[in-house]
Design a protein around this motif. Sequence first.
Motif, PDB file in Angstrom:
ATOM      1  N   CYS A   1      54.645  -4.743  37.558  1.00  0.00           N
ATOM      2  CA  CYS A   1      55.122  -5.642  36.500  1.00  0.00           C
ATOM      3  C   CYS A   1      56.279  -6.517  36.988  1.00  0.00           C
ATOM      4  CB  CYS A   1      55.531  -4.866  35.255  1.00  0.00           C
ATOM      5  SG  CYS A   1      54.186  -3.887  34.554  1.00  0.00           S
ATOM      6  N   GLY A   2      56.200  -6.982  38.230  1.00  0.00           N
ATOM      7  CA  GLY A   2      57.267  -7.791  38.799  1.00  0.00           C
ATOM      8  C   GLY A   2      56.775  -9.143  39.279  1.00  0.00           C
ATOM      9  N   ALA A   3      57.714  -9.943  39.757  1.00  0.00           N
ATOM     10  CA  ALA A   3      57.412 -11.280  40.256  1.00  0.00           C
ATOM     11  C   ALA A   3      57.759 -11.354  41.741  1.00  0.00           C
ATOM     12  CB  ALA A   3      58.233 -12.318  39.476  1.00  0.00           C
ATOM     13  N   ALA A   4      57.133 -12.287  42.434  1.00  0.00           N
ATOM     14  CA  ALA A   4      57.428 -12.510  43.848  1.00  0.00           C
ATOM     15  C   ALA A   4      58.859 -13.025  43.989  1.00  0.00           C
ATOM     16  CB  ALA A   4      56.447 -13.521  44.430  1.00  0.00           C
ATOM     17  N   PHE A   5      59.495 -12.729  45.118  1.00  0.00           N
ATOM     18  CA  PHE A   5      60.827 -13.254  45.365  1.00  0.00           C
ATOM     19  C   PHE A   5      60.692 -14.721  45.757  1.00  0.00           C
ATOM     20  CE2 PHE A   5      64.910 -13.816  47.468  1.00  0.00           C
ATOM     21  CZ  PHE A   5      65.739 -13.212  46.543  1.00  0.00           C
ATOM     22  N   PRO A   6      61.625 -15.592  45.329  1.00  0.00           N
ATOM     23  CA  PRO A   6      61.469 -17.040  45.533  1.00  0.00           C
ATOM     24  C   PRO A   6      61.600 -17.539  46.973  1.00  0.00           C
ATOM     25  CG  PRO A   6      63.524 -16.563  44.402  1.00  0.00           C
ATOM     26  CD  PRO A   6      62.784 -15.284  44.499  1.00  0.00           C
ATOM     27  N   SER A   7      61.981 -16.676  47.920  1.00  0.00           N
ATOM     28  CA  SER A   7      62.008 -17.121  49.314  1.00  0.00           C
ATOM     29  C   SER A   7      61.429 -16.036  50.204  1.00  0.00           C
ATOM     30  CB  SER A   7      63.435 -17.492  49.743  1.00  0.00           C
ATOM     31  OG  SER A   7      64.289 -16.375  49.612  1.00  0.00           O
ATOM     32  N   ASP A   8      61.006 -16.432  51.396  1.00  0.00           N
ATOM     33  CA  ASP A   8      60.385 -15.490  52.326  1.00  0.00           C
ATOM     34  C   ASP A   8      61.399 -14.497  52.879  1.00  0.00           C
ATOM     35  OD1 ASP A   8      57.983 -16.795  52.009  1.00  0.00           O
ATOM     36  OD2 ASP A   8      58.241 -18.065  53.786  1.00  0.00           O
TER      37      ASP A   8
ATOM     38  N   ASN B   1      59.425  -8.259  27.846  1.00  0.00           N
ATOM     39  CA  ASN B   1      58.410  -9.320  27.785  1.00  0.00           C
ATOM     40  C   ASN B   1      58.882 -10.637  28.402  1.00  0.00           C
ATOM     41  OD1 ASN B   1      56.609  -7.568  26.454  1.00  0.00           O
ATOM     42  ND2 ASN B   1      57.656  -7.994  24.513  1.00  0.00           N
ATOM     43  N   THR B   2      59.631 -10.558  29.520  1.00  0.00           N
ATOM     44  CA  THR B   2      59.983 -11.768  30.260  1.00  0.00           C
ATOM     45  C   THR B   2      58.977 -11.945  31.382  1.00  0.00           C
ATOM     46  OG1 THR B   2      61.389 -10.627  31.863  1.00  0.00           O
ATOM     47  CG2 THR B   2      62.442 -11.370  29.816  1.00  0.00           C
ATOM     48  N   ASP B   3      59.136 -13.016  32.149  1.00  0.00           N
ATOM     49  CA  ASP B   3      58.210 -13.266  33.253  1.00  0.00           C
ATOM     50  C   ASP B   3      58.576 -12.496  34.526  1.00  0.00           C
ATOM     51  OD1 ASP B   3      60.428 -14.639  34.144  1.00  0.00           O
ATOM     52  OD2 ASP B   3      59.478 -16.614  34.127  1.00  0.00           O
ATOM     53  N   GLY B   4      59.678 -11.755  34.491  1.00  0.00           N
ATOM     54  CA  GLY B   4      60.077 -10.962  35.648  1.00  0.00           C
ATOM     55  C   GLY B   4      60.656 -11.776  36.797  1.00  0.00           C
ATOM     56  N   ALA B   5      60.960 -13.044  36.543  1.00  0.00           N
ATOM     57  CA  ALA B   5      61.454 -13.918  37.616  1.00  0.00           C
ATOM     58  C   ALA B   5      62.823 -13.473  38.114  1.00  0.00           C
ATOM     59  CB  ALA B   5      61.530 -15.362  37.125  1.00  0.00           C
ATOM     60  N   TRP B   6      63.049 -13.637  39.411  1.00  0.00           N
ATOM     61  CA  TRP B   6      64.332 -13.314  40.018  1.00  0.00           C
ATOM     62  C   TRP B   6      65.346 -14.387  39.679  1.00  0.00           C
ATOM     63  CZ3 TRP B   6      65.432  -8.804  42.308  1.00  0.00           C
ATOM     64  CH2 TRP B   6      64.340  -7.971  42.648  1.00  0.00           C
ATOM     65  N   GLN B   7      66.570 -13.963  39.389  1.00  0.00           N
ATOM     66  CA  GLN B   7      67.663 -14.883  39.074  1.00  0.00           C
ATOM     67  C   GLN B   7      68.839 -14.571  39.980  1.00  0.00           C
ATOM     68  OE1 GLN B   7      68.263 -15.374  34.690  1.00  0.00           O
ATOM     69  NE2 GLN B   7      66.765 -13.704  34.588  1.00  0.00           N
TER      70      GLN B   7
ATOM     71  N   ALA C   1      64.105  -8.419  35.890  1.00  0.00           N
ATOM     72  CA  ALA C   1      63.584  -7.375  35.008  1.00  0.00           C
ATOM     73  C   ALA C   1      62.099  -7.194  35.287  1.00  0.00           C
ATOM     74  CB  ALA C   1      63.775  -7.782  33.544  1.00  0.00           C
ATOM     75  N   ARG C   2      61.561  -6.089  34.858  1.00  0.00           N
ATOM     76  CA  ARG C   2      60.114  -5.922  34.824  1.00  0.00           C
ATOM     77  C   ARG C   2      59.600  -6.757  33.650  1.00  0.00           C
ATOM     78  NH1 ARG C   2      57.956  -0.622  36.742  1.00  0.00           N
ATOM     79  NH2 ARG C   2      56.479  -0.920  35.052  1.00  0.00           N
ATOM     80  N   THR C   3      58.318  -7.054  33.642  1.00  0.00           N
ATOM     81  CA  THR C   3      57.763  -7.818  32.522  1.00  0.00           C
ATOM     82  C   THR C   3      57.545  -6.950  31.289  1.00  0.00           C
ATOM     83  OG1 THR C   3      55.511  -7.429  33.323  1.00  0.00           O
ATOM     84  CG2 THR C   3      56.597  -9.479  34.030  1.00  0.00           C
ATOM     85  N   ASP C   4      57.617  -5.614  31.452  1.00  0.00           N
ATOM     86  CA  ASP C   4      57.303  -4.710  30.341  1.00  0.00           C
ATOM     87  C   ASP C   4      58.498  -3.950  29.786  1.00  0.00           C
ATOM     88  OD1 ASP C   4      57.703  -3.102  32.554  1.00  0.00           O
ATOM     89  OD2 ASP C   4      55.909  -1.872  32.237  1.00  0.00           O
ATOM     90  N   ALA C   5      59.731  -4.238  30.267  1.00  0.00           N
ATOM     91  CA  ALA C   5      60.888  -3.488  29.776  1.00  0.00           C
ATOM     92  C   ALA C   5      62.151  -4.337  29.891  1.00  0.00           C
ATOM     93  CB  ALA C   5      61.070  -2.190  30.571  1.00  0.00           C
TER      94      ALA C   5
END
Length: 175
Positions: free
Chosen positions: A37-44, A124-130, A89-93
Amino acid sequence: MMKNLIKNPCGEEELEHWEDVEHGGDGWKVEEVPGDCGAAFPSDGICKYFATSFECCSKTQVIDLLKEEYTAEMLDAQPKIVVSDWYAARTDAGCLYELKVQLLSDCREVISEYTSENITIPGNTDGAWQEISHTFSDYGQGVRFIQFTHSGQDSVYWKGWFGVRMTNSSVTIEG
């Protein structure tokens, strides 16, 4: 590129170099990006992160600037000190996150301090890294140590590692 003074900023060495201040709930866990339930990190290049549990998890690193080959004269010239951290965050918590960085004297008295707000991320967020960052300047003379502490937990109190995720922690000195 400036040297990152944080050792093991992404968990490649599990919890090595981090002092475990609080190990709440099921404690800290290192997971692979993007994780459940996570998102990819924005850089390699960022492959792992630290995950928190259902009670407060907090860890810290104290950087001895003289051991990192900075001289008292260089430090007393008050170069900019840039701190940053990435969290998601995870997308589910939902979860909570906080960053606290202290500039310390040779006897570890606080010269300057940055504490983020207690950041609440709803479920219920998109799990994007900030990224969160702060630059210290005009903080006064005598800084010899930097204490970097970040903490968090989930806000749903689920067993396991549903809390905030952290990676790519950084402390750099300009100049």
